[in-house]
Scaffold this active site. Sequence first.
Site, short mmCIF file in Angstrom:
data_model
loop_
_atom_site.label_atom_id
_atom_site.label_comp_id
_atom_site.label_asym_id
_atom_site.label_seq_id
_atom_site.Cartn_x
_atom_site.Cartn_y
_atom_site.Cartn_z
N ASP A 82 0.84 -1.20 0.00
CA ASP A 82 0.00 0.00 0.00
C ASP A 82 0.88 1.26 0.00
OD1 ASP A 82 -2.46 1.19 0.05
OD2 ASP A 82 -2.77 0.99 2.21
N HIS A 83 0.47 2.28 -0.74
CA HIS A 83 1.11 3.61 -0.69
C HIS A 83 2.63 3.62 -0.79
CE1 HIS A 83 -2.47 5.96 0.10
NE2 HIS A 83 -2.85 5.04 0.97
N HIS A 178 -7.92 9.40 5.37
CA HIS A 178 -7.36 8.29 6.15
C HIS A 178 -7.54 8.58 7.63
CE1 HIS A 178 -4.80 7.68 2.41
NE2 HIS A 178 -5.27 6.47 2.63
N HIS A 206 -9.92 4.66 -0.77
CA HIS A 206 -9.05 4.68 0.42
C HIS A 206 -9.80 5.35 1.56
CE1 HIS A 206 -4.88 3.58 -1.02
NE2 HIS A 206 -5.63 3.46 -2.11
N GLY A 207 -9.29 5.15 2.78
CA GLY A 207 -9.92 5.81 3.93
C GLY A 207 -11.31 5.28 4.19
N SER A 209 -12.46 3.50 6.71
CA SER A 209 -12.95 3.43 8.10
C SER A 209 -13.88 4.60 8.41
CB SER A 209 -11.77 3.45 9.07
OG SER A 209 -11.00 2.29 8.89
N ASN A 228 -10.16 0.15 1.08
CA ASN A 228 -9.04 0.02 2.03
C ASN A 228 -9.51 0.31 3.45
OD1 ASN A 228 -7.60 -0.19 -0.33
ND2 ASN A 228 -6.02 1.24 0.27
N THR A 231 -7.91 1.74 10.03
CA THR A 231 -8.25 2.29 11.35
C THR A 231 -9.30 1.46 12.07
OG1 THR A 231 -7.69 4.47 10.52
CG2 THR A 231 -9.02 4.39 12.52
P1 13P Z 1 -8.45 4.00 7.06
O1 13P Z 1 -7.37 4.01 8.09
O2 13P Z 1 -9.27 5.24 7.08
O3 13P Z 1 -9.27 2.76 7.12
O4 13P Z 1 -7.74 4.01 5.63
C1 13P Z 1 -6.99 2.93 5.23
C2 13P Z 1 -6.37 3.19 3.90
O5 13P Z 1 -6.93 3.83 3.05
C3 13P Z 1 -5.05 2.59 3.67
O6 13P Z 1 -4.56 2.88 2.40
#
Ligand code: 13P
Length: 281
Positions: A82-83, A178, A206-207, A209, A228, A231
Amino acid sequence: MALCNLESMLLKAQKEQYAVGSFDIFNIEMLKGVLGAAEETRSPVIVAYGEAFEELLPMESFARTVIDMAQRATVPVAVHLDHAVSFDLIVRAVHCGFTSVMIDASDKSLEDNIEITRKVVEVCRALNVSVEAELGHVSGLGTLYESDEHIYTDVQQAKYFTEQTQVDALAVSIGTVHGVHKEAPRLNLKRLKEIRAVVSQPLVLHGGSGLSEQDFRNTIIDGICKVNIYTDLTLAALDSIRNSAMDMRLSYIDQCVMIADAVKREAIRKMKIFGCCGKAD
Ligand code: 13P
């Protein structure tokens, strides 16, 4: 079933309109929880690793353990970086057997992002490693405001970018952040629909959560094939620790098993919303 290429996993999801969960993990409890969730719900799953985890678990050790467990799994498992911001990290990931990588040059200019991403695609394609890239930027800020719209993915740029790079999946910025949200996110579904209309590759959110069930359903209908999550898994693990830490009857291994179970329950909750249960077969 075992190790699986991300591209084929996501193309199936795109065709059948569901999303596959991509879970960032850095220890055995999280791995056990995520793979256990996938097995129990018969879901394909993406196990992801980020450079920040290197402090706890070197990438090569992560790869050995995850690939070994993926090979024993009876559901498709993709092992994803990832990233990644550096080419060197991607080369290391490819060497140790990751089945996909994300090159994140989203803080660069459009032309630089294209050039960097193209180079990664060129190397990875030859080795059957899938590539995800990001256009626009998913920030780490707890809240997005209307004035932050400039970091959302531009529709025409998305079309141009995917044509020029031929990436396997595109991460889009449509209002998620994120980490922990300070306020409920306001997703720009109109933007997502417009991107979907001009980009043929599977789209990535992404993000994930903190989003509501309805947010997930809306984005999946509008083309999101990979979500993804990090969190929310860590919050589930922390809750487990806080609830049982003072129970003197529990051994350390009991606590670890309880953490794995908590992560598993959270991953199952997400998989049910994403619509990927039963899609392993
Ligand atoms: P969260 O931490 O918001 O779940 O995001 C995870 C993410 O996008 C990792 O690339």
